[in-house]
Design an enzyme around this catalytic site. Structure first.
Site, PDB file in Angstrom:
ATOM      1  N   ASP A 149     -28.523  -7.952 -67.165  1.00  0.00           N
ATOM      2  CA  ASP A 149     -29.859  -7.956 -66.566  1.00  0.00           C
ATOM      3  C   ASP A 149     -29.712  -8.342 -65.096  1.00  0.00           C
ATOM      4  O   ASP A 149     -29.519  -9.535 -64.778  1.00  0.00           O
ATOM      5  CB  ASP A 149     -30.783  -8.966 -67.286  1.00  0.00           C
ATOM      6  CG  ASP A 149     -31.157  -8.512 -68.704  1.00  0.00           C
ATOM      7  OD1 ASP A 149     -30.421  -7.689 -69.282  1.00  0.00           O
ATOM      8  OD2 ASP A 149     -32.193  -8.991 -69.212  1.00  0.00           O
ATOM      9  N   LYS A 212     -36.901  -3.749 -66.187  1.00  0.00           N
ATOM     10  CA  LYS A 212     -37.402  -5.040 -66.693  1.00  0.00           C
ATOM     11  C   LYS A 212     -38.325  -5.636 -65.656  1.00  0.00           C
ATOM     12  O   LYS A 212     -38.062  -5.569 -64.451  1.00  0.00           O
ATOM     13  CB  LYS A 212     -36.211  -5.958 -66.958  1.00  0.00           C
ATOM     14  CG  LYS A 212     -36.547  -7.403 -67.357  1.00  0.00           C
ATOM     15  CD  LYS A 212     -35.274  -8.199 -67.658  1.00  0.00           C
ATOM     16  CE  LYS A 212     -35.554  -9.669 -67.925  1.00  0.00           C
ATOM     17  NZ  LYS A 212     -34.293 -10.461 -68.128  1.00  0.00           N
ATOM     18  N   LYS A 248     -38.460  -3.461 -70.545  1.00  0.00           N
ATOM     19  CA  LYS A 248     -38.417  -4.843 -71.034  1.00  0.00           C
ATOM     20  C   LYS A 248     -39.368  -5.707 -70.224  1.00  0.00           C
ATOM     21  O   LYS A 248     -39.018  -6.158 -69.122  1.00  0.00           O
ATOM     22  CB  LYS A 248     -37.012  -5.419 -70.949  1.00  0.00           C
ATOM     23  CG  LYS A 248     -36.908  -6.910 -71.334  1.00  0.00           C
ATOM     24  CD  LYS A 248     -35.474  -7.421 -71.257  1.00  0.00           C
ATOM     25  CE  LYS A 248     -35.388  -8.931 -71.472  1.00  0.00           C
ATOM     26  NZ  LYS A 248     -33.980  -9.430 -71.383  1.00  0.00           N
TER      27      LYS A 248
HETATM   28  O1  LIG Z   1     -35.926 -12.830 -69.227  1.00  0.00           O
HETATM   29  C1  LIG Z   1     -36.652 -13.577 -69.878  1.00  0.00           C
HETATM   30  C2  LIG Z   1     -37.528 -14.570 -69.241  1.00  0.00           C
HETATM   31  O2  LIG Z   1     -36.793 -15.410 -68.392  1.00  0.00           O
HETATM   32  C3  LIG Z   1     -38.216 -15.411 -70.298  1.00  0.00           C
HETATM   33  O3  LIG Z   1     -39.362 -15.937 -69.743  1.00  0.00           O
HETATM   34  P1  LIG Z   1     -40.246 -17.005 -70.577  1.00  0.00           P
HETATM   35  O4  LIG Z   1     -39.449 -18.300 -70.592  1.00  0.00           O
HETATM   36  O5  LIG Z   1     -41.538 -17.113 -69.794  1.00  0.00           O
HETATM   37  O6  LIG Z   1     -40.434 -16.477 -71.984  1.00  0.00           O
END
Ligand SMILES: O=C[C@H](O)COP(=O)(O)O
Length: 312
Positions: A149, A212, A248
Protein backbone atom coordinates in the site's frame (compact mmCIF):
# COMPACT_ATOMS: atom_id res chain seq x y z
CA UNK A 1 -20.62 2.98 -20.89
CA UNK A 2 -17.18 4.53 -20.47
CA UNK A 3 -16.96 8.28 -20.31
CA UNK A 4 -13.44 8.06 -21.73
CA UNK A 5 -13.11 7.72 -25.47
CA UNK A 6 -9.57 8.95 -26.19
CA UNK A 7 -6.85 6.40 -26.86
CA UNK A 8 -4.77 5.70 -23.75
CA UNK A 9 -1.78 4.45 -25.69
CA UNK A 10 0.20 7.70 -25.62
CA UNK A 11 -1.40 9.38 -22.61
CA UNK A 12 1.82 9.17 -20.57
CA UNK A 13 4.16 10.02 -23.42
CA UNK A 14 4.71 13.52 -22.02
CA UNK A 15 3.72 15.84 -19.17
CA UNK A 16 1.58 17.77 -21.59
CA UNK A 17 -0.23 14.67 -22.86
CA UNK A 18 -0.84 13.41 -19.32
CA UNK A 19 -2.16 16.79 -18.18
CA UNK A 20 -4.39 17.07 -21.23
CA UNK A 21 -5.88 13.65 -20.57
CA UNK A 22 -6.42 14.12 -16.83
CA UNK A 23 -7.90 17.60 -17.27
CA UNK A 24 -9.96 16.30 -20.15
CA UNK A 25 -11.80 13.84 -17.93
CA UNK A 26 -15.46 14.74 -17.36
CA UNK A 27 -15.87 17.02 -14.36
CA UNK A 28 -17.43 15.56 -11.22
CA UNK A 29 -20.83 16.96 -10.33
CA UNK A 30 -20.10 17.56 -6.63
CA UNK A 31 -23.70 17.97 -5.50
CA UNK A 32 -24.71 14.98 -7.59
CA UNK A 33 -21.95 12.81 -6.10
CA UNK A 34 -22.91 13.81 -2.56
CA UNK A 35 -26.59 13.18 -3.25
CA UNK A 36 -26.03 9.82 -4.97
CA UNK A 37 -23.80 8.63 -2.14
CA UNK A 38 -26.31 9.79 0.46
CA UNK A 39 -29.20 8.10 -1.37
CA UNK A 40 -27.34 4.82 -1.72
CA UNK A 41 -26.36 5.06 1.93
CA UNK A 42 -30.02 5.00 2.94
CA UNK A 43 -30.64 1.60 1.32
CA UNK A 44 -31.65 -0.95 3.96
CA UNK A 45 -31.29 -4.68 3.41
CA UNK A 46 -33.26 -7.69 4.64
CA UNK A 47 -32.10 -9.73 7.65
CA UNK A 48 -30.81 -12.68 5.63
CA UNK A 49 -29.20 -10.30 3.21
CA UNK A 50 -27.72 -8.45 6.20
CA UNK A 51 -26.19 -11.67 7.56
CA UNK A 52 -24.66 -12.35 4.15
CA UNK A 53 -23.51 -8.74 3.85
CA UNK A 54 -21.80 -8.90 7.25
CA UNK A 55 -19.88 -12.05 6.32
CA UNK A 56 -18.96 -10.56 2.94
CA UNK A 57 -17.72 -7.41 4.67
CA UNK A 58 -15.66 -9.47 7.14
CA UNK A 59 -14.06 -11.32 4.24
CA UNK A 60 -13.13 -7.94 2.67
CA UNK A 61 -11.46 -6.43 5.74
CA UNK A 62 -7.78 -5.53 5.60
CA UNK A 63 -7.29 -5.77 9.37
CA UNK A 64 -4.89 -2.95 10.07
CA UNK A 65 -2.56 -1.65 12.74
CA UNK A 66 -0.36 1.29 11.71
CA UNK A 67 0.79 2.85 14.96
CA UNK A 68 4.28 3.88 16.08
CA UNK A 69 3.71 1.82 19.22
CA UNK A 70 2.95 -1.38 17.30
CA UNK A 71 4.76 -4.49 18.55
CA UNK A 72 5.33 -8.03 17.31
CA UNK A 73 2.99 -9.27 20.04
CA UNK A 74 0.20 -6.96 18.89
CA UNK A 75 0.64 -8.08 15.29
CA UNK A 76 0.59 -11.77 16.27
CA UNK A 77 -2.60 -11.23 18.25
CA UNK A 78 -4.14 -9.40 15.30
CA UNK A 79 -3.17 -12.23 12.95
CA UNK A 80 -4.82 -14.78 15.23
CA UNK A 81 -7.98 -12.66 15.11
CA UNK A 82 -7.66 -12.35 11.33
CA UNK A 83 -7.65 -16.14 10.92
CA UNK A 84 -10.48 -16.88 13.39
CA UNK A 85 -12.46 -13.68 14.00
CA UNK A 86 -15.06 -15.49 16.11
CA UNK A 87 -17.78 -18.14 15.87
CA UNK A 88 -18.48 -19.19 12.28
CA UNK A 89 -17.33 -15.85 10.86
CA UNK A 90 -15.09 -16.04 7.77
CA UNK A 91 -11.45 -14.99 7.89
CA UNK A 92 -10.51 -11.49 6.81
CA UNK A 93 -8.79 -10.78 3.49
CA UNK A 94 -5.49 -9.38 4.72
CA UNK A 95 -3.52 -7.98 7.61
CA UNK A 96 -1.95 -4.56 7.02
CA UNK A 97 1.14 -3.48 8.98
CA UNK A 98 4.32 -1.37 8.79
CA UNK A 99 7.25 -2.86 6.83
CA UNK A 100 9.32 -3.81 9.89
CA UNK A 101 6.48 -6.06 11.14
CA UNK A 102 5.82 -7.85 7.84
CA UNK A 103 8.00 -10.83 8.76
CA UNK A 104 6.04 -11.31 12.00
CA UNK A 105 2.73 -11.24 10.13
CA UNK A 106 4.01 -13.52 7.35
CA UNK A 107 5.11 -16.11 9.89
CA UNK A 108 1.83 -15.90 11.80
CA UNK A 109 -0.28 -16.20 8.63
CA UNK A 110 1.77 -18.85 6.81
CA UNK A 111 -0.51 -21.34 5.10
CA UNK A 112 -3.74 -19.50 6.00
CA UNK A 113 -4.34 -17.84 2.64
CA UNK A 114 -4.70 -14.46 4.35
CA UNK A 115 -2.60 -11.83 2.59
CA UNK A 116 0.10 -9.74 4.23
CA UNK A 117 -0.18 -6.09 3.22
CA UNK A 118 2.52 -3.58 4.03
CA UNK A 119 2.43 0.16 3.77
CA UNK A 120 5.56 1.56 2.16
CA UNK A 121 7.10 4.55 0.33
CA UNK A 122 7.54 6.66 3.43
CA UNK A 123 3.97 6.12 4.67
CA UNK A 124 1.97 8.21 5.51
CA UNK A 125 3.51 11.45 4.16
CA UNK A 126 5.59 9.99 1.33
CA UNK A 127 8.03 12.80 1.84
CA UNK A 128 11.22 10.99 0.91
CA UNK A 129 13.28 10.15 -2.18
CA UNK A 130 12.21 7.70 -4.85
CA UNK A 131 15.28 5.62 -3.97
CA UNK A 132 14.02 5.23 -0.40
CA UNK A 133 10.46 4.50 -1.60
CA UNK A 134 11.65 1.75 -3.92
CA UNK A 135 13.93 0.30 -1.24
CA UNK A 136 11.11 0.45 1.36
CA UNK A 137 8.92 -1.50 -1.07
CA UNK A 138 11.52 -4.09 -2.01
CA UNK A 139 12.37 -4.78 1.63
CA UNK A 140 8.70 -5.26 2.54
CA UNK A 141 8.23 -7.70 -0.35
CA UNK A 142 11.40 -9.56 0.59
CA UNK A 143 10.09 -9.85 4.16
CA UNK A 144 6.91 -11.54 2.89
CA UNK A 145 4.42 -8.85 1.83
CA UNK A 146 1.87 -10.05 -0.75
CA UNK A 147 0.49 -6.51 -1.19
CA UNK A 148 2.04 -3.06 -0.98
CA UNK A 149 0.00 0.00 0.00
CA UNK A 150 1.99 3.00 -1.31
CA UNK A 151 1.23 6.72 -1.00
CA UNK A 152 1.37 9.15 -3.92
CA UNK A 153 3.35 12.40 -3.81
CA UNK A 154 0.47 14.74 -3.03
CA UNK A 155 2.73 17.80 -3.27
CA UNK A 156 3.66 16.91 -6.84
CA UNK A 157 0.07 16.04 -7.74
CA UNK A 158 -1.41 19.25 -6.36
CA UNK A 159 1.24 21.31 -8.17
CA UNK A 160 0.38 19.58 -11.43
CA UNK A 161 3.60 17.57 -11.73
CA UNK A 162 1.62 14.50 -12.79
CA UNK A 163 4.49 12.78 -14.58
CA UNK A 164 6.48 12.64 -11.32
CA UNK A 165 3.56 10.95 -9.60
CA UNK A 166 3.10 8.60 -12.56
CA UNK A 167 6.78 7.64 -12.77
CA UNK A 168 6.99 6.97 -9.02
CA UNK A 169 4.03 4.60 -9.19
CA UNK A 170 5.61 2.81 -12.17
CA UNK A 171 8.91 2.45 -10.27
CA UNK A 172 7.22 1.17 -7.10
CA UNK A 173 5.10 -1.23 -9.13
CA UNK A 174 8.32 -2.64 -10.65
CA UNK A 175 9.80 -3.00 -7.15
CA UNK A 176 6.69 -4.93 -6.07
CA UNK A 177 7.60 -7.88 -8.26
CA UNK A 178 4.85 -10.48 -7.64
CA UNK A 179 3.18 -8.38 -4.94
CA UNK A 180 0.00 -6.45 -5.73
CA UNK A 181 0.17 -2.64 -5.56
CA UNK A 182 -2.49 -0.53 -3.88
CA UNK A 183 -2.03 3.19 -4.51
CA UNK A 184 -3.19 5.48 -1.67
CA UNK A 185 -4.46 8.79 -3.07
CA UNK A 186 -4.95 10.41 0.39
CA UNK A 187 -8.18 11.92 -0.89
CA UNK A 188 -8.54 14.08 2.24
CA UNK A 189 -5.66 16.20 0.87
CA UNK A 190 -6.78 16.33 -2.78
CA UNK A 191 -9.15 19.29 -2.22
CA UNK A 192 -11.66 18.55 -5.02
CA UNK A 193 -13.63 15.60 -6.37
CA UNK A 194 -12.16 16.34 -9.79
CA UNK A 195 -8.72 15.72 -8.29
CA UNK A 196 -9.93 12.41 -6.83
CA UNK A 197 -11.03 11.33 -10.32
CA UNK A 198 -7.75 12.50 -11.87
CA UNK A 199 -5.59 10.81 -9.23
CA UNK A 200 -7.60 7.59 -9.63
CA UNK A 201 -6.96 7.54 -13.39
CA UNK A 202 -3.32 8.53 -12.94
CA UNK A 203 -2.72 5.62 -10.56
CA UNK A 204 -4.49 3.13 -12.84
CA UNK A 205 -2.63 4.34 -15.94
CA UNK A 206 0.62 3.80 -14.01
CA UNK A 207 -0.31 0.18 -13.24
CA UNK A 208 -2.08 0.19 -9.85
CA UNK A 209 -3.79 -3.07 -8.99
CA UNK A 210 -5.95 -1.23 -6.42
CA UNK A 211 -6.72 2.41 -5.68
CA UNK A 212 -7.14 3.24 -1.98
CA UNK A 213 -8.70 6.34 -0.46
CA UNK A 214 -6.56 7.11 2.57
CA UNK A 215 -3.75 6.38 4.97
CA UNK A 216 -6.12 6.68 7.93
CA UNK A 217 -3.90 9.50 9.26
CA UNK A 218 -5.73 12.40 7.53
CA UNK A 219 -9.38 13.38 7.96
CA UNK A 220 -11.66 13.21 6.09
CA UNK A 221 -10.72 9.73 4.94
CA UNK A 222 -13.04 7.17 3.32
CA UNK A 223 -16.19 9.20 2.64
CA UNK A 224 -18.98 7.66 0.54
CA UNK A 225 -18.82 10.33 -2.22
CA UNK A 226 -15.07 9.78 -2.64
CA UNK A 227 -15.52 6.01 -2.77
CA UNK A 228 -18.31 6.52 -5.31
CA UNK A 229 -16.00 8.57 -7.55
CA UNK A 230 -13.27 5.92 -7.32
CA UNK A 231 -15.75 3.14 -8.14
CA UNK A 232 -16.89 5.10 -11.20
CA UNK A 233 -13.24 5.48 -12.19
CA UNK A 234 -12.43 1.76 -12.03
CA UNK A 235 -15.67 0.96 -13.87
CA UNK A 236 -14.83 3.40 -16.67
CA UNK A 237 -11.19 2.30 -16.75
CA UNK A 238 -12.23 -1.31 -17.32
CA UNK A 239 -14.68 -0.21 -20.03
CA UNK A 240 -11.83 1.69 -21.71
CA UNK A 241 -9.00 -0.85 -21.26
CA UNK A 242 -10.48 -4.21 -20.29
CA UNK A 243 -8.36 -4.25 -17.09
CA UNK A 244 -10.10 -4.47 -13.73
CA UNK A 245 -8.65 -2.50 -10.81
CA UNK A 246 -9.73 -2.88 -7.17
CA UNK A 247 -10.93 -0.23 -4.71
CA UNK A 248 -10.09 0.04 -1.01
CA UNK A 249 -11.78 2.69 1.14
CA UNK A 250 -9.77 3.05 4.36
CA UNK A 251 -9.85 5.28 7.40
CA UNK A 252 -12.79 6.03 9.66
CA UNK A 253 -14.89 3.00 8.65
CA UNK A 254 -16.07 1.96 12.10
CA UNK A 255 -19.53 0.40 11.98
CA UNK A 256 -21.41 -2.40 10.24
CA UNK A 257 -23.72 0.27 8.84
CA UNK A 258 -20.69 2.00 7.27
CA UNK A 259 -19.54 -1.29 5.77
CA UNK A 260 -22.94 -2.18 4.31
CA UNK A 261 -23.29 1.30 2.79
CA UNK A 262 -20.00 0.66 1.02
CA UNK A 263 -21.22 -2.69 -0.31
CA UNK A 264 -24.39 -1.07 -1.65
CA UNK A 265 -22.23 1.60 -3.28
CA UNK A 266 -20.07 -1.06 -4.95
CA UNK A 267 -23.05 -2.99 -6.25
CA UNK A 268 -24.89 0.07 -7.56
CA UNK A 269 -21.84 1.78 -9.08
CA UNK A 270 -19.19 -0.64 -10.32
CA UNK A 271 -21.36 -3.74 -10.24
CA UNK A 272 -21.12 -7.16 -8.62
CA UNK A 273 -17.84 -7.99 -10.39
CA UNK A 274 -16.28 -5.91 -7.61
CA UNK A 275 -18.25 -7.50 -4.77
CA UNK A 276 -15.45 -9.87 -3.76
CA UNK A 277 -12.34 -9.51 -1.59
CA UNK A 278 -10.28 -9.80 -4.77
CA UNK A 279 -11.60 -6.46 -6.00
CA UNK A 280 -12.90 -4.60 -2.94
CA UNK A 281 -11.33 -4.22 0.51
CA UNK A 282 -12.24 -2.30 3.65
CA UNK A 283 -9.13 -0.91 5.35
CA UNK A 284 -9.92 -0.71 9.05
CA UNK A 285 -8.48 -1.18 12.51
CA UNK A 286 -11.72 -1.42 14.55
CA UNK A 287 -14.52 -2.23 12.07
CA UNK A 288 -14.15 -6.00 12.57
CA UNK A 289 -15.33 -5.78 16.17
CA UNK A 290 -18.61 -4.15 15.21
CA UNK A 291 -19.16 -6.60 12.34
CA UNK A 292 -18.70 -9.50 14.77
CA UNK A 293 -20.99 -7.89 17.35
CA UNK A 294 -23.76 -7.33 14.79
CA UNK A 295 -23.23 -10.85 13.43
CA UNK A 296 -23.76 -12.24 16.94
CA UNK A 297 -26.83 -10.06 17.47
CA UNK A 298 -28.39 -11.30 14.24
CA UNK A 299 -27.66 -14.93 15.12
CA UNK A 300 -28.71 -14.92 18.79
CA UNK A 301 -30.80 -11.80 19.27
CA UNK A 302 -28.35 -10.43 21.83
CA UNK A 303 -24.93 -8.83 21.99
CA UNK A 304 -22.00 -10.93 23.18
CA UNK A 305 -20.06 -10.09 26.32
CA UNK A 306 -17.23 -7.57 26.54
CA UNK A 307 -14.53 -10.04 25.53
CA UNK A 308 -14.24 -8.65 22.04
CA UNK A 309 -10.82 -8.23 20.61
CA UNK A 310 -9.39 -4.74 20.73
CA UNK A 311 -6.28 -3.56 18.98
CA UNK A 312 -5.80 -0.73 21.45
O1 LIG B 1 -5.41 1.58 5.99
C1 LIG B 1 -6.18 1.51 6.95
C2 LIG B 1 -6.42 2.65 7.84
O2 LIG B 1 -5.21 3.13 8.37
C3 LIG B 1 -7.32 2.23 8.98
O3 LIG B 1 -7.93 3.36 9.48
P1 LIG B 1 -8.86 3.27 10.81
O4 LIG B 1 -7.90 3.06 11.97
O5 LIG B 1 -9.57 4.60 10.86
O6 LIG B 1 -9.79 2.09 10.66
Amino acid sequence: MSTVTTSLADVASSEAALRAFLHGLPGVDRVGADQRAAMLGTRSIKTTAKAQAIDLAISMVDLTTLEGADTAGKVRAMCAKAVRPGGEAPSVAAVCVYPDLVAVAAEALKGTGIKVASVATGFPSGRTSLEVKVSDTALAVAAGADEIDMVIDRGAFLSGRYMKVYEEIVAVKAACGPAHLKVILETGELVTYDNVRRASWLAMLAGADFIKTSTGKVAPAATLPVTLIMLEAVRDFRDATGRQVGVKPAGGIRTTKDAIKNLVLVNETAGDDWLTPEWFRLGASSLLNDLLMQREKLATGRYAGPDYFTLD
